[in-house]
Design a protein around this motif. Structure first.
Motif, short mmCIF file in Angstrom:
data_model
loop_
_atom_site.label_atom_id
_atom_site.label_comp_id
_atom_site.label_asym_id
_atom_site.label_seq_id
_atom_site.Cartn_x
_atom_site.Cartn_y
_atom_site.Cartn_z
N VAL A 1 46.48 75.41 24.58
CA VAL A 1 45.76 75.70 23.20
C VAL A 1 44.38 76.87 23.67
CG1 VAL A 1 44.72 75.04 20.88
CG2 VAL A 1 46.56 74.05 21.95
N ARG A 2 44.49 77.88 23.20
CA ARG A 2 43.39 78.77 23.43
C ARG A 2 42.29 79.16 22.25
NH1 ARG A 2 44.42 82.05 27.73
NH2 ARG A 2 42.09 82.62 27.57
N GLY A 3 41.23 79.68 22.76
CA GLY A 3 40.26 80.19 21.58
C GLY A 3 39.85 79.06 20.73
N ALA A 4 39.68 79.50 19.40
CA ALA A 4 39.14 78.41 18.28
C ALA A 4 40.41 77.74 17.58
CB ALA A 4 38.35 79.16 17.46
N ASN A 5 41.64 77.88 18.07
CA ASN A 5 42.92 77.38 17.58
C ASN A 5 42.74 75.81 17.95
OD1 ASN A 5 44.47 79.50 16.57
ND2 ASN A 5 44.87 79.97 18.83
N ASN A 6 43.63 75.11 16.75
CA ASN A 6 43.69 73.59 16.77
C ASN A 6 45.31 73.23 17.26
OD1 ASN A 6 41.33 72.36 14.44
ND2 ASN A 6 41.06 73.82 16.02
N ALA A 7 45.26 71.99 17.75
CA ALA A 7 46.81 71.77 17.77
C ALA A 7 46.85 69.93 17.95
CB ALA A 7 47.32 72.17 19.34
N VAL A 8 47.81 69.53 17.30
CA VAL A 8 48.01 68.01 17.28
C VAL A 8 49.33 67.78 18.04
CG1 VAL A 8 48.02 65.92 15.88
CG2 VAL A 8 46.49 67.88 15.29
N PHE A 9 49.34 66.93 19.33
CA PHE A 9 50.46 66.46 19.90
C PHE A 9 50.81 65.12 19.45
CE2 PHE A 9 52.38 64.86 23.92
CZ PHE A 9 53.45 65.74 23.89
N VAL A 10 51.93 64.72 18.84
CA VAL A 10 52.31 63.51 18.57
C VAL A 10 53.33 62.70 19.52
CG1 VAL A 10 53.26 62.14 16.53
CG2 VAL A 10 51.58 64.15 16.09
N GLN A 11 53.31 61.43 19.76
CA GLN A 11 54.49 60.67 20.33
C GLN A 11 54.74 59.74 19.43
OE1 GLN A 11 51.49 60.30 23.65
NE2 GLN A 11 53.02 60.89 25.05
N ALA A 12 55.98 59.96 19.25
CA ALA A 12 56.64 58.89 18.37
C ALA A 12 57.72 58.28 19.06
CB ALA A 12 57.26 59.48 16.82
#
Length: 435
Positions: A284-295
């Motif tokens: 995830v680069r720069g000003a980006n966001n990300a959400v990693f979910v473990q279900a």
């Protein structure tokens, strides 16, 4: 003959970057929105503090008003984008208590007063939607609230602040120091003139409280989110991480945990951490966001995209608005809050993680053995040790990696090392996640 339906009246509170974009799109694409909703809509007004302020999108002056309360009381749907807490809370409660649905992107409001607002919505059967409160354009609220409602979410790792991700990314890619990278972020508009809320981790903590509440169906007060910002991250730490195939990211971590006494609960925390470059979040680069979910059943899920910006955030707001407007057409109950499991929020000390501790130590025989003894006395074991050559001042740099242990034991270990005669300084501490 089918009677003509009265338009659904929409009030927008705030005409900043996002508010002006939302209002402008409602005006420019009204017919498209009406086709999606199945009913006519009307932008009844936009509440502003200053009628003559310069705005990012031109809006008809006759729609602007400083009378927020009257605008709210005349609306079917209220879009709150003024930010802050006190005035926003007052107006959102007024809207809900009048029976209007509310769409908000106000993470601070929800993290501070979420249970009160959801209770108010439930009393009158109204909707309170907030997709834009976390991750900007990234659809994460609905997946957690709806798509994963039948699953058992175990853990969430999130990069939820674009400013800090940009800063750390520049430190990693260009070898910049923290101050240099932050200055660049400010110059390019990724950081506010006062970036304290971002670099301190406060912004990410508000989002962590929201995500944890949704994922674990329990109330997670903001004051129970453990927070550490990125101001202490050094260029040396970032370079060392890069050489080891790791990257430093500010993570919001929400997880189900079990305390030593067997109590099952949840934890929410924000801090810089080392991730292996093979982890999805490392890219995830720069000003980006990300959400990693473990279900438990769905497995690993990744949500990635722009975490801020007028058009991007407006996309999430307008999605919520269409959802609320459709309910006015087809009927049905409002959305209830995310609490229900009533799990305890456990103390940060019972969280399990790994530490990477960088020390300046005396370059003399027996130092490693004595330090290993200090670590083992706290119930922590060493996994890796890397030592650089001694400098002209008679000290060497030592990077100690631990095995997984409780946060309380790891923190006590760091303090004991700080007080050890062999240690000149604790140069940095980073947690290791994603492995």
């Amino acid at each position: 003959m089918t009677p003509t339906r009265a338009p659904i009246r929409i009030a927008v509170l705030g005409a900043g970057t996002v508010g002006a974009e939302v209002a402008a799109q409602l005006l420019e694409h009204r017919e498209e929105f009406e086709a999606r909703i199945g009913a006519p809509i009307a932008l009844s007004g936009v509440a502003v503090r200053d009628l003559d302020a310069t705005r990012t999108r031109a809006l008809p002056r006759e729609l602007l008003t400083t009378d927020s309360r009257s605008l709210v009381l005349g609306a079917n749907i209220v879009v709150e984008l003024i930010g802050g807490v006190d005035q926003a809370r007052e107006l959102v409660l007024l809207a809900l208590e009048s029976g209007a649905d509310v769409v908000t992107g106000n993470k601070a409001l929800l993290a501070t007063h979420g249970p009160e607002l959801f209770a108010a919505a439930e009393r009158v059967g109204a909707q309170l939607n907030y997709e834009a409160a976390v991750g900007g354009a990234i659809p994460i609220i609905r997946p957690l609230r709806d798509s994963l409602a039948g699953d058992h979410v175990r853990r969430i790792l999130g990069i939820v602040n674009g400013t800090t991700n940009f800063v750390l990314d520049r430190m990693d890619e260009e070898g910049l120091g923290f101050d240099e990278a932050l200055a660049e972020a400010t110059r390019l508009g990724y950081a506010e003139a006062d970036p304290t809320g971002d670099v301190s981790g406060a912004d990410a903590a508000q989002k962590a409280a929201i995500l944890a509440g949704l994922a674990f169906h329990t109330t997670v007060p903001l004051e129970k989110v453990w927070v550490e910002g990125i101001t202490g991250v050094t260029a040396d730490q970032v370079r060392t991480a890069r050489a080891a195939g790791q990257v430093v990211k500010l993570l919001a971590i929400c997880e189900r945990i079990t305390a030593p006494d067997g109590t099952e609960g949840v934890s929410a925390r924000v801090h810089p951490a080392l991730l292996p470059r093979t982890h999805p979040l490392a890219a995830v680069r720069g000003a980006n966001n990300a959400v990693f979910v473990q279900a438990e059943s769905a497995g690993n899920l990744m949500f990635y995209g722009a975490g801020a910006g007028g058009p991007e955030t407006a996309s999430a707001v307008l999605g919520d608005l269409v959802s609320a407007a459709r309910r006015h057409v087809i009927g049905g109950p409002g959305l209830i809050g995310s609490a229900g499991a009533d799990l305890p929020v456990l103390d940060h000390g019972v969280v399990e993680t790994r530490y990477q501790i960088t020390l300046a130590v005396r370059d003399e025989p027996g130092v490693l053995a004595r330090l290993a003894g200090i670590v083992s006395e706290r119930g922590v074991s060493i996994e890796t040790v890397e030592q650089s050559r001694a400098g002209s001042d008679g000290t060497a740099s030592l990077v100690v990696g631990t095995h997984r242990a409780r946060e309380a034991a790891l923190a006590a270990t760091v303090e004991a090392l700080r007080d050890a005669a062999e240690v000149e300084a604790v140069l940095g501490v980073l947690r290791v996640e994603g492995e």
